[in-house]
Design a protein around this motif. Sequence first.
Motif, short mmCIF file in Angstrom:
data_model
loop_
_atom_site.label_atom_id
_atom_site.label_comp_id
_atom_site.label_asym_id
_atom_site.label_seq_id
_atom_site.Cartn_x
_atom_site.Cartn_y
_atom_site.Cartn_z
N CYS A 55 0.83 -1.21 0.00
CA CYS A 55 0.00 0.00 0.00
C CYS A 55 0.86 1.26 0.00
O CYS A 55 0.60 2.19 -0.75
N ARG A 56 1.89 1.26 0.83
CA ARG A 56 2.81 2.41 0.86
C ARG A 56 3.51 2.55 -0.49
O ARG A 56 3.64 3.66 -1.03
N THR A 57 3.93 1.43 -1.07
CA THR A 57 4.60 1.47 -2.37
C THR A 57 3.66 1.98 -3.46
O THR A 57 4.05 2.81 -4.28
N ALA A 58 2.42 1.49 -3.46
CA ALA A 58 1.46 1.95 -4.47
C ALA A 58 1.23 3.45 -4.34
O ALA A 58 1.18 4.17 -5.36
N ALA A 59 1.09 3.93 -3.11
CA ALA A 59 0.90 5.38 -2.90
C ALA A 59 2.10 6.15 -3.45
O ALA A 59 1.93 7.17 -4.14
N ASP A 60 3.30 5.66 -3.19
CA ASP A 60 4.50 6.33 -3.69
C ASP A 60 4.52 6.38 -5.22
O ASP A 60 4.83 7.41 -5.81
N PHE A 61 4.17 5.27 -5.86
CA PHE A 61 4.17 5.22 -7.32
C PHE A 61 3.13 6.17 -7.89
O PHE A 61 3.37 6.82 -8.91
N MET A 62 1.96 6.25 -7.24
CA MET A 62 0.92 7.17 -7.73
C MET A 62 1.35 8.62 -7.55
O MET A 62 1.17 9.44 -8.46
N VAL A 63 1.91 8.95 -6.39
CA VAL A 63 2.35 10.32 -6.14
C VAL A 63 3.39 10.77 -7.16
O VAL A 63 3.36 11.89 -7.65
N ARG A 64 4.31 9.86 -7.49
CA ARG A 64 5.35 10.17 -8.47
C ARG A 64 4.83 10.19 -9.89
O ARG A 64 5.52 10.64 -10.80
N GLY A 65 3.64 9.65 -10.10
CA GLY A 65 3.12 9.55 -11.47
C GLY A 65 3.90 8.54 -12.28
O GLY A 65 4.02 8.67 -13.51
N SER A 66 4.42 7.52 -11.62
CA SER A 66 5.22 6.51 -12.30
C SER A 66 4.41 5.80 -13.38
O SER A 66 3.23 5.51 -13.20
N GLU A 67 5.05 5.53 -14.48
CA GLU A 67 4.38 4.78 -15.55
C GLU A 67 4.03 3.36 -15.10
O GLU A 67 3.20 2.70 -15.72
N PHE A 68 4.63 2.90 -14.02
CA PHE A 68 4.38 1.56 -13.52
C PHE A 68 3.27 1.51 -12.47
O PHE A 68 2.97 0.44 -11.95
#
Length: 118
Positions: A55-68
């Motif tokens: 969950c923390r990782t998913a939030a980080d990826f969303m905040v960064r706008g990661s393509e992944f």
Amino acid sequence: MPRKQSHATIMQQGVTHALECHRICEETITHCLQAGGKHVEAAHIQLLTDCADICRTAADFMVRGSEFHPAVCAVCADVCERCAIDCERFSGDEQMAKCAKACCECAQSCRQMAGALA
């Protein structure tokens, strides 16, 4: 006619749900360690830990706008669904019910992020 939510609003909701689920899973780990018995089964604690971390990782990826982020959100939804099912087996335990609810909400939000916004 209902207004369609913007991508930014959906993304923010996803981040909010993921961070809330992370927090509640962490609280639930502490609750389980204090409760003992079936609450401290290794597989259960590991699933709570996995859920909190993804969950923390998913939030980080969303905040960064990661393509992944769609792929990470799909995995997060899978883990949250499993964690919710596992927590639901502790009927009558308010903290476990709270955790199951947070996991279900995060799973739903992450499925939306993984699918509609992929």
